[in-house]
Write a protein that holds these residues in place. Structure first.
Motif, PDB file in Angstrom:
ATOM      1  N   ASP A 195      31.353  38.807  39.056  1.00  0.00           N
ATOM      2  CA  ASP A 195      31.856  37.582  39.321  1.00  0.00           C
ATOM      3  C   ASP A 195      31.539  36.497  38.187  1.00  0.00           C
ATOM      4  O   ASP A 195      32.536  35.818  37.514  1.00  0.00           O
ATOM      5  CB  ASP A 195      31.546  36.961  40.499  1.00  0.00           C
ATOM      6  N   GLN A 198      33.846  37.866  35.139  1.00  0.00           N
ATOM      7  CA  GLN A 198      35.246  37.442  35.593  1.00  0.00           C
ATOM      8  C   GLN A 198      35.567  35.967  35.002  1.00  0.00           C
ATOM      9  O   GLN A 198      36.645  35.724  34.479  1.00  0.00           O
ATOM     10  CB  GLN A 198      35.599  37.517  36.681  1.00  0.00           C
ATOM     11  N   VAL A 284      39.672  34.009  39.328  1.00  0.00           N
ATOM     12  CA  VAL A 284      38.513  35.120  39.440  1.00  0.00           C
ATOM     13  C   VAL A 284      38.890  35.500  41.018  1.00  0.00           C
ATOM     14  O   VAL A 284      38.949  34.929  41.971  1.00  0.00           O
ATOM     15  CB  VAL A 284      37.376  34.104  39.525  1.00  0.00           C
TER      16      VAL A 284
END
Length: 302
Positions: A195, A198, A284
């Motif tokens: 995460d 991204q 995202v």
């Protein structure tokens, strides 16, 4: 393609940014390391990635590392033996050197990995959370510098489960032994490799498309919000083993104890849902907790 210079590229955060930059394909990454002879640096070089030397204590070396870049991803490591425990505030010196170098070579955008100011957030109750407050102080310096910037902020690294031994084998299964946090205290988790990387890429891309949308904004990478008993239950289900949670009295570090107390009692990013909708809006695609467990935890602990 424009170059983004990535500091900490051989560490957890920088490596995540590097991998997602490569996957995205809109920037050419330049990795900065203190030594080209390290195993991690050599591994990057073997992949055809540009790797340069830069030392956060030496502004001139930073300018050489950054020169020619459109953007910089910057972070500082409080746990570097040169900083902790001997001189905790010297992290700010490193951060200011990095900001000054980026300004002097004229980068177009600076993406900084930051954290909230615990002293302010706790109304002066916790004033020794240096690894948190230092980041906030560097962020303020970056803001005053005039460099176009945005920040991305982390919670508890989910990778701590294996990188820092936060999931420990027992006779019956596993235990999560963690200091200060009680069974009702909420934690913010960030899946860094999935995460965080991204988030960095999407903020960078949005800057190129519509800079005003992201300039000066902070993006907490809130992947999950949980209590540790909840996390233990989820891990136990994934591993098909008993997983417990144990509250320890201390980390062994006064600085960390205070930071953990701040996090447990005040929380971080309390107004930000999980996953962070601002980052979702940028594109995202956060991984679910189940996806994290199946991709990262099961292969390592089952």
């Amino acid at each position: 393609m424009p170059i983004i210079t990535i500091f900490g590229a051989t560490g957890t955060q920088g490596a995540a940014v590097l991998e997602h930059i490569l996957k995205d394909g809109k920037y050419t990454p330049r990795a900065v390391t203190r030594s080209l002879n390290s195993d991690k640096a050599k591994a990057l070089i073997a992949r055809g990635i540009e790797v340069v030397e830069g030392n956060l204590w030496d502004k001139e070396s930073l300018k050489k590392a950054i020169k020619g870049s459109e953007a910089v991803f910057g972070n500082t490591n409080f746990w570097d033996p040169d900083i902790y425990p001997a001189n905790p505030k010297s992290e700010v010196t490193q951060g200011k050197n990095l900001v000054d170098a980026a300004k002097e070579v004229g980068v177009s955008f600076f993406l900084y990995s930051s954290l909230p100011n615990a002293t302010k957030e706790s109304n002066g109750l916790y004033t020794h959370c240096y690894h948190v407050d230092n980041k906030a102080e560097i962020e303020e310096y970056l803001k005053a510098s005039g460099i176009p910037y945005a920040t991305i902020c982390t919670g508890w690294f989910m990778e701590n489960l294996w990188n820092f031994g936060s999931l420990v084998k027992t006779d019956k299964g596993y235990d999560i032994p963690l200091a200060i946090y009680g069974p009702e205290d909420k934690q913010i988790g960030t899946w860094i490799s999935h995460d965080f990387g991204q988030a960095a890429v999407e903020v960078l891309n949005r800057f190129k498309e519509n800079r005003e949308e992201v300039l000066g904004k902070a993006y907490p990478v809130v992947s999950y919000r949980f209590t540790y008993p909840e996390l233990a239950k989820a891990i136990g289900k994934a591993l098909k083993k008993e997983v417990t949670f144990t509250t320890l009295e201390t980390t062994g570090s006064a600085e960390l104890d205070e930071a953990f107390t701040y996090g447990a009692k005040f929380g971080m990013y309390n107004s930000t849902p999980a996953p962070n909708p601002d980052l979702v809006a940028l594109g995202v695609k956060f991984g679910t907790l189940e996806e994290f467990l199946q991709a990262e935890v099961v292969p390592r602990f089952a």
